[in-house]
Design a protein around this motif. Structure first.
Motif, short mmCIF file in Angstrom:
data_model
loop_
_atom_site.label_atom_id
_atom_site.label_comp_id
_atom_site.label_asym_id
_atom_site.label_seq_id
_atom_site.Cartn_x
_atom_site.Cartn_y
_atom_site.Cartn_z
N ALA A 335 0.82 -1.20 0.00
CA ALA A 335 0.00 0.00 0.00
C ALA A 335 0.86 1.27 0.00
CB ALA A 335 -0.93 0.01 1.21
N ASP A 336 2.02 1.22 0.65
CA ASP A 336 2.86 2.40 0.79
C ASP A 336 3.91 2.52 -0.30
OD1 ASP A 336 1.48 2.98 3.14
OD2 ASP A 336 2.84 1.74 4.34
N LEU A 337 4.33 1.39 -0.88
CA LEU A 337 5.42 1.41 -1.85
C LEU A 337 4.94 0.82 -3.18
CD1 LEU A 337 8.33 0.16 0.45
CD2 LEU A 337 7.88 2.50 -0.26
N PRO A 338 4.66 1.63 -4.19
CA PRO A 338 4.21 1.11 -5.49
C PRO A 338 5.21 0.15 -6.12
CG PRO A 338 3.87 3.49 -5.37
CD PRO A 338 4.68 3.11 -4.17
N SER A 339 6.51 0.35 -5.84
CA SER A 339 7.52 -0.54 -6.42
C SER A 339 7.35 -1.98 -5.94
CB SER A 339 8.92 -0.04 -6.08
OG SER A 339 9.10 0.02 -4.68
N VAL A 340 6.85 -2.14 -4.71
CA VAL A 340 6.63 -3.49 -4.17
C VAL A 340 5.52 -4.19 -4.96
CG1 VAL A 340 5.94 -4.83 -2.15
CG2 VAL A 340 7.43 -2.84 -1.88
N GLY A 341 4.44 -3.44 -5.25
CA GLY A 341 3.36 -4.01 -6.05
C GLY A 341 3.79 -4.32 -7.46
#
Length: 358
Positions: A335-341
Motif C-alpha cells: 500500500a505504501d510502496l508502489p515498487s513493491v506491487g
C-alpha cells in the motif's frame, strides 16, 4: 511500422463497406500480417499471436457492399490465412486452447487443410484430449494426400506413437487392476492401509533439522537463565482464592524494512526467472492442464522448495507457514510502496504464466 489501430464492431452485425473501405481494411490486415510474420521469425511468438488476433478483429463481421463476390472472397481468404497463422503462433507460444480454436475456424472455411488439422491434433494432445488427437491424425493419414507428403508422414508417425503409448497405458492399468484384485484391494475385508510418511527432499530436511536445532538451543538457553519449567505455580486448594494467570501473548508478526522487501523480491524474481525453473513451472502447468486450482495445488510445495534458502537468510522457518509469513510481511508494504506491487506483479506473471489467461 507499428500498427495499433484495431477497428471492429461489437454489435455482432455485418459491417457492409464500400470498395474503398474494403481495400483499406485489407491493406491494414496485410500490414498486421507482415508485422506478425516478422515477430514470428524473431521468435517473439507472444507478439505474433497479438498481431494475428488483431487481424481477425479487423476482419470480423466485414462484408462488401452489393455482395461483391470478389471482395467478399478476398475478405474470407484474408480471415482464413489470419487464423491459419494464429494456429501455429499460438502453438509455439503454448496457448493450446487458442491454437485449437484457430484451427477450428480454419477448418470451417477449408476442411481439407490437413496441415492445420495436424496442428489441431497437437493442440488436443497438449490439452489431454488424446482421443480427439488420434481422430484428427487418423483423418490426415486417411486423406487424399500423397504418401510422400510431409504432413501425412509426420501424422502417421505421431499417430503410431500415440497408439503405442495408449496401449502401454492400458496394459499398465489392467496389470495394476489385476494385482489389486489378487491382493484384495477392492474387497471390503482388506486390511487398513498403512500410513505413508510424507516425502521430504534432502534439501528441505536439512533446513527443517537446522530450524529444530535452533529451537532446542533456545530452550536450553531459557532453562539456564530461569529454569526450563519456569516458576512453579502454587497448588490450588479449596480454601485459597482462585489464581488466574495471563494468557500467553500471540507470536509477533515479522516486520521487514523496505530494503529487506526489495532484496527478497529481487531474489524471488531471479529464482523464478531462471530457465530451468521456468521449464519446471511449464511442466507443472501441463500436468495441471492449465487449470488454475490444480496448478496452485502443485505450486505450493514447489515454491517452498525453491525458496528454502531465502527463508533461512531472512529468519523465517523453512515450512509452508514460514513462507506464508514472509509473503505477508512483503505484502504489508504494497500500500505504501508502489515498487513493491510492481515487483509482485512481475513475480506473479513469471510463476503463473499462461494459467492466468486460460
Amino acid at each position: 511500422d507499428q500498427v495499433d489501430l484495431v477497428p471492429g464492431s461489437d454489435s455482432g452485425t455485418k459491417r457492409v463497406l464500400p470498395s474503398s473501405e474494403v481495400n483499406s481494411v485489407l491493406t491494414l490486415a496485410d500490414e498486421m500480417k507482415q508485422a506478425g510474420k516478422e515477430s514470428f521469425e524473431q521468435h517473439d511468438y507472444a507478439m505474433a499471436v497479438t498481431r494475428f488476433v488483431q487481424i481477425t478483429n479487423v476482419l470480423q463481421d466485414v462484408a462488401a457492399v452489393d455482395a461483391n463476390v470478389d471482395e467478399n472472397e478476398a475478405i474470407a481468404t484474408a480471415r482464413r490465412l489470419a487464423y491459419r497463422s494464429l494456429s501455429i503462433a499460438a502453438l509455439k507460444n503454448w496457448e493450446w486452447n487458442r491454437a485449437r480454436h484457430a484451427c477450428d475456424r480454419v477448418l470451417e472455411l477449408d476442411p481439407a487443410d490437413y496441415t492445420v488439422m495436424y496442428r489441431q491434433a497437437k493442440a488436443y494432445q497438449q490439452l489431454g484430449r488424446f482421443d480427439l488427437a488420434r481422430e484428427r491424425l487418423q483423418a490426415v493419414v486417411n486423406s487424399d494426400l500423397e504418401a510422400s507428403d510431409p504432413a501425412r508422414k509426420i501424422a502417421a508417425r505421431e499417430l503410431k506413437r500415440l497408439q503405442k503409448e495408449s496401449k502401454k497405458s492400458d496394459q499398465a492399468l489392467r496389470g495394476a487392476m489385476q494385482k489389486g484384485a489378487t491382493a484384495g484391494v477392492f474387497s471390503q475385508d482388506r486390511p487398513p492401509s498403512a500410513v505413508v510418511p510424507e516425502r521430504v527432499s534432502p534439501r528441505m530436511e536439512h533446513f527443517m533439522n537446522k530450524a529444530r536445532a535452533e529451537k532446542e538451543k533456545e530452550k536450553e538457553k531459557g532453562a539456564e537463565e530461569g529454569g526450563a519449567a519456569g516458576p512453579a505455580r502454587p497448588s490450588p486448594s479449596p480454601s485459597s482464592e482462585r489464581v488466574t494467570y495471563p494468557e500467553p501473548e500471540p507470536p509477533k508478526k515479522r516486520v521487514l524494512t523496505p530494503e529487506q522487501v526489495e532484496e527478497i523480491q529481487t531474489k524471488q524474481i531471479e529464482l523464478f526467472n531462471d530457465p530451468v525453473c521456468q521449464d519446471e513451472l511449464m511442466k507443472l502447468r501441463l500436468d495441471a492442464d492449465f487449470e488454475h486450482v490444480r496448478f496452485l495445488h502443485r505450486l505450493k510445495p514447489f515454491k517452498l522448495e525453491k525458496q528454502l534458502g531465502l527463508l533461512a537468510d531472512h529468519g523465517f522457518e523453512p515450512t509452508a507457514e514460514g513462507l506464508n509469513a514472509m509473503e505477508r510481511a512483503v505484502a504489508a508494504h504494497m500500500a505504501d510502496l508502489p515498487s513493491v506491487g510492481k515487483r509482485g506483479k512481475e513475480l506473479h506473471l513469471l510463476i503463473m504464466g499462461d494459467v492466468i489467461s486460460v
